[in-house]
Design an enzyme around this catalytic site. Structure first.
Site: not given
Ligand code: DAK
Length: 260
Positions: A66, A111, A114, A134
């Protein structure tokens, strides 16, 4: 219909849907979720689509979760609305009356993992990586991760992945049953198309009934599930494709299903 964050193409009876925000690693913001919902609705109503492939645009990510930059600013009410929207879209995908293959081309995190799990079958590129990060962000998985992961890989492995936030590679995802197969990155879409092609050759209504019977039956006790299967089996006898499939077998000729 034209979409901004989703690419939707048709190739014969196959629909290919690509989440298209590669600069944000295809992170799901509300706009993308809404578009994905519209695409699912469009596919659901299209009698010519027999199977769907869902993948991510670019080299790096299927979906990196997400959109954290959008979620960061949400208050409790908005957070609930975002979660409700996502869950509705994921359930619509899961309940779609056509089989969906996730072609996981890179990061499938939060997400994104998921989303892949809301599909029927997952094929992963050898480069793909999976995680539910998360808990490290101070939240629970919110798009069904606690439920679908446990159902797919078992309670113990799901708890390990969700509590530790460990990121696993494609071969480990295969080993624990999170994905059906792992292929070289350049072969991913071809492999998904080969599998979709095998599905498309079969009777679409029967395939849809199989999907519903498996999905619904998995939530029932075995007696109710078998009864549900009998209903689905019976329904097929009201289709022209059942007559065609069996007649073609007896006549030793190729089948010509009509999705009727
Ligand atoms: N959201 C927004 N932007 C994201 C992103 C994300 N999830 N993942 C990556 N990006 C963006 C980065 O901010 C960066 O943007 P700029 O800085 O270039 O503007 C660009 O994509 C490239 O990412 P990185 O520079 O970080 O690239 P790396 O190769 O260094 O790293 C990575 C890749 C995938 C390891 C890293 O980007 C990363 O850790 N990303 C976040 C992964 C993550 O934590 N995903 C889970 C998100 S939480 C709920 C409903 C839904 C959810 C929860 C609760 N409720 C109903 C309760 C869902 C939650 C999630 O999905």
């Amino acid at each position: 219909m034209e979409y901004t964050n989703v690419i939707f193409e048709k190739d014969g009876n196959l629909a290919i849907v690509k989440i298209n925000r590669p600069k944000a690693l295809n992170a799901l913001n509300s706009e993308t979720l809404k578009e994905l919902n519209l695409v699912i609705e469009e596919i659901s109503n299209d009698k010519d689509v027999y199977a769907v492939i869902l993948t991510g645009a670019g080299e790096k990510a299927f979906v990196a979760g997400a959109d954290i930059s959008e979620m960061k600013e949400l208050n409790a009410v908005q957070g609930k609305a975002f979660g409700t929207l996502g869950n509705k879209v994921f359930r619509n995908l899961e309940k779609l009356n056509k089989p969906v293959i996730a072609a996981v081309n890179g990061f499938a995190l939060g997400g994104g993992c998921e989303l892949a799990m809301a599909c029927d079958i997952r094929i992963a590129s050898a480069k793909a990586k999976f995680a539910q990060p998360e808990a490290g962000l101070g939240i629970t998985p919110g798009f069904g991760g606690t439920q679908r992961l446990a159902r797919l890989v078992g309670e113990g492995r799901a708890k390990e992945l969700i509590f530790t936030c460990d990121m696993i590679k494609a071969d480990e995802a295969y080993r624990i049953g999170l994905v059906n197969k792992v292929v070289e990155p350049e072969m991913l879409l071809d492999e998904a198309k080969v599998m979709a092609g095998k599905i498309i050759k079969n009777a679409p209504i029967a395939v849809a009934q199989c999907k519903e019977a498996i999905n619904r039956g998995m939530q029932m006790d075995i007696d109710d599930a078998i009864a549900f299967e009998a209903e689905a089996f019976g329904l097929c006898f009201a289709t022209a494709d059942q007559k065609e499939g069996m007649t073609a077998f007896i006549e030793k000729r190729d089948k010509n299903f009509q999705n009727k």
